[in-house]
Design a protein around this motif. Sequence first.
Motif, mmCIF file in Angstrom:
data_model
loop_
_atom_site.group_PDB
_atom_site.id
_atom_site.type_symbol
_atom_site.label_atom_id
_atom_site.label_comp_id
_atom_site.label_asym_id
_atom_site.label_seq_id
_atom_site.Cartn_x
_atom_site.Cartn_y
_atom_site.Cartn_z
ATOM 1 N N UNK A 294 -48.864 -73.805 27.138
ATOM 2 C CA UNK A 294 -49.484 -72.530 27.484
ATOM 3 C C UNK A 294 -50.882 -72.474 26.873
ATOM 4 N N UNK A 295 -51.894 -72.310 27.727
ATOM 5 C CA UNK A 295 -53.280 -72.205 27.261
ATOM 6 C C UNK A 295 -53.794 -70.772 27.298
ATOM 7 N N UNK A 296 -53.073 -69.890 27.940
ATOM 8 C CA UNK A 296 -53.483 -68.494 27.999
ATOM 9 C C UNK A 296 -52.565 -67.719 28.918
ATOM 10 N N UNK A 297 -52.425 -66.447 28.605
ATOM 11 C CA UNK A 297 -51.522 -65.585 29.385
ATOM 12 C C UNK A 297 -52.083 -64.174 29.382
ATOM 13 N N UNK A 298 -52.028 -63.551 30.527
ATOM 14 C CA UNK A 298 -52.525 -62.177 30.653
ATOM 15 C C UNK A 298 -51.586 -61.430 31.586
ATOM 16 N N UNK A 299 -50.935 -60.387 31.063
ATOM 17 C CA UNK A 299 -49.951 -59.660 31.858
ATOM 18 C C UNK A 299 -50.208 -58.159 31.742
ATOM 19 N N UNK A 300 -50.085 -57.466 32.848
ATOM 20 C CA UNK A 300 -50.380 -56.038 32.900
ATOM 21 C C UNK A 300 -49.218 -55.233 32.329
ATOM 22 N N UNK A 301 -49.549 -54.259 31.470
ATOM 23 C CA UNK A 301 -48.543 -53.360 30.894
ATOM 24 C C UNK A 301 -48.627 -52.023 31.618
ATOM 25 N N UNK A 302 -47.641 -51.717 32.446
ATOM 26 C CA UNK A 302 -47.672 -50.482 33.234
ATOM 27 C C UNK A 302 -47.653 -49.241 32.346
ATOM 28 N N UNK A 303 -47.001 -49.319 31.210
ATOM 29 C CA UNK A 303 -46.859 -48.140 30.348
ATOM 30 C C UNK A 303 -48.185 -47.701 29.745
ATOM 31 N N UNK A 304 -49.035 -48.652 29.413
ATOM 32 C CA UNK A 304 -50.318 -48.323 28.774
ATOM 33 C C UNK A 304 -51.509 -48.489 29.713
ATOM 34 N N UNK A 305 -51.265 -49.056 30.915
ATOM 35 C CA UNK A 305 -52.333 -49.356 31.874
ATOM 36 C C UNK A 305 -53.391 -50.284 31.267
ATOM 37 N N UNK A 306 -52.960 -51.149 30.382
ATOM 38 C CA UNK A 306 -53.805 -52.174 29.782
ATOM 39 C C UNK A 306 -53.160 -53.536 29.973
ATOM 40 N N UNK A 307 -53.925 -54.560 29.651
ATOM 41 C CA UNK A 307 -53.398 -55.914 29.704
ATOM 42 C C UNK A 307 -52.977 -56.383 28.312
ATOM 43 N N UNK A 308 -51.931 -57.170 28.270
ATOM 44 C CA UNK A 308 -51.531 -57.888 27.062
ATOM 45 C C UNK A 308 -51.991 -59.331 27.231
ATOM 46 N N UNK A 309 -52.682 -59.852 26.224
ATOM 47 C CA UNK A 309 -53.294 -61.177 26.344
ATOM 48 C C UNK A 309 -52.859 -62.057 25.179
ATOM 49 N N UNK A 310 -52.538 -63.310 25.483
ATOM 50 C CA UNK A 310 -52.223 -64.311 24.463
ATOM 51 C C UNK A 310 -53.077 -65.543 24.729
ATOM 52 N N UNK A 311 -53.682 -66.092 23.670
ATOM 53 C CA UNK A 311 -54.605 -67.218 23.860
ATOM 54 C C UNK A 311 -53.936 -68.555 23.586
ATOM 55 N N UNK A 312 -54.739 -69.605 23.621
ATOM 56 C CA UNK A 312 -54.194 -70.962 23.510
ATOM 57 C C UNK A 312 -53.610 -71.249 22.137
ATOM 58 N N UNK A 324 -39.368 -70.302 26.748
ATOM 59 C CA UNK A 324 -38.749 -69.465 27.773
ATOM 60 C C UNK A 324 -39.023 -67.988 27.551
ATOM 61 N N UNK A 325 -39.131 -67.569 26.280
ATOM 62 C CA UNK A 325 -39.459 -66.164 25.993
ATOM 63 C C UNK A 325 -40.867 -65.828 26.480
ATOM 64 N N UNK A 326 -41.772 -66.802 26.378
ATOM 65 C CA UNK A 326 -43.138 -66.598 26.877
ATOM 66 C C UNK A 326 -43.134 -66.446 28.398
ATOM 67 N N UNK A 327 -42.339 -67.251 29.078
ATOM 68 C CA UNK A 327 -42.224 -67.135 30.528
ATOM 69 C C UNK A 327 -41.650 -65.762 30.899
ATOM 70 N N UNK A 328 -40.660 -65.311 30.150
ATOM 71 C CA UNK A 328 -40.081 -63.978 30.407
ATOM 72 C C UNK A 328 -41.126 -62.895 30.237
ATOM 73 N N UNK A 329 -41.950 -63.013 29.199
ATOM 74 C CA UNK A 329 -43.007 -62.028 28.964
ATOM 75 C C UNK A 329 -43.985 -61.988 30.132
ATOM 76 N N UNK A 330 -44.283 -63.173 30.681
ATOM 77 C CA UNK A 330 -45.234 -63.234 31.780
ATOM 78 C C UNK A 330 -44.769 -62.434 32.986
ATOM 79 N N UNK A 331 -43.479 -62.378 33.224
ATOM 80 C CA UNK A 331 -42.967 -61.695 34.420
ATOM 81 C C UNK A 331 -42.566 -60.241 34.167
ATOM 82 N N UNK A 332 -42.906 -59.689 33.007
ATOM 83 C CA UNK A 332 -42.515 -58.304 32.713
ATOM 84 C C UNK A 332 -43.230 -57.288 33.595
ATOM 85 N N UNK A 333 -44.361 -57.668 34.195
ATOM 86 C CA UNK A 333 -45.104 -56.719 35.022
ATOM 87 C C UNK A 333 -44.624 -56.689 36.464
#
Length: 443
Positions: A294-312, A324-333
């Motif tokens: 994983x080099x980066x991840x950006x997923x939208x948080x509907x509750x806060x209307x902001x993005x959650x970002x994780x870097x490399x 697998x927990x990171x993959x689960x986080x990616x699909x939370x939006x």
Amino acid sequence: MIDEATHQVYNADRLIWSRRGSIVNDNCENSNRKLSGDHRDCNVCKIFQEKLITPDVVGKHSHIFQARINIEEKSDIRTIPFAFSCYPRVYLECLPVMSSLQSPPYPGSAEHLGHQSQTSSPLPVAEIAQASPFPHQVGGHSPCVRVKESNLVCKPAQPKEQKFYENYRPALLAPFLPKYHGCTLVEFPPLSQEHDACPSSADNSDDVQSTDSAGGISFSDWGERCYNLLLSKCQNHLHDCIILEDLTSKFRRPCILDLKMGRRTHSDFASERKVRRHMEKAQKTTTAALGLRVCGLKVYAHSTKNYIVHDKYEGRALNRQNIGDCISMYFTACPPEYKQEFIHALLKRLEQLRAAICQTPNYRFYSSSLLLVYDACPSHSQLIRRTFSSLVDLRMIDFANTSCYFEGADEVPIDTDPNTIDEGYIFGLDNLHALLVDEIQRS
């Protein structure tokens, strides 16, 4: 100030004196740098660096410039030296010296301008594009920016990546690559104060893209970091850039996962030191174990209307037990009732990509990335129509270290069979497939 007419002459000349080679590359004694075309930190080539080029330097080394011109004249190819891919002012200051060399009419000289006026077809004039913030970069070393007033993105051109897009793109992989729109000169102005402290995504409007507090498009934190790093390394704000399709532009709230693929991330021309560093990093991360990282991840948080970002750096800390927990986080939006359909659509693309790569020998996609994107806020009609394939995307990106084993392209290492496929990349695809299947089962 340099007037518009001079700018036009400068850019037209840059088209004539094409980028097919550079005097720096021809005269550098470092074989690795000659392969990569990257001489920014090469002490042998310091005199040719953009910020050091002056008429005196050009005159002092005119025999080298002349040798290059003679070579190009024989092959009927006009190539402007690397050192002049910089500000027009520096280019123009050196014209008198270059014009004195025994060469075809040198761009900018009176003889050359007279020759231009006599040609039957006018030369095309390349406009200088301007970089503007792109809010969805989550990984990479070079800044990815939007071309102002367009739906295209660009990044500084690396010789091998540009050659890949222009000469060596496999036809079978075309559906899995960003559309290529050529190479052009782009200005990277210093960031204005309103972008000095951009949030990763303060996204409170219904606009398609992330916005800053003033309502304008902002950089992602990682994108701003890369942008400032580029400016700190080079005083020149003009860069040759490859222009690519913006893979996020069709989505209202794009969620992005950037994966570095393959079990090996160093290129064929990497130094021994770099090879050791990359191999150590592979062993400490999921690269060696899974063929992906994983080099980066950006997923939208509907509750806060902001993005959650994780870097490399957070991606490097993952292991095969918790990725697998990171993959689960990616699909939370994903809309919860449609989450499986979104993943199934990505799985279909992944399987198609695997089939295409299995039919594409002679390539090694070292250190390239796979970009997964989906829309966190699709329209009601899209969900009703169940057009999930239009709500996701999966593309290969970043080919600066890709090897193409064809005659006239890259040399084949002694221990490599060029007629085979990239098994390390396939290994990563298979593990990604398993992770996505596991996520469906979890949900």
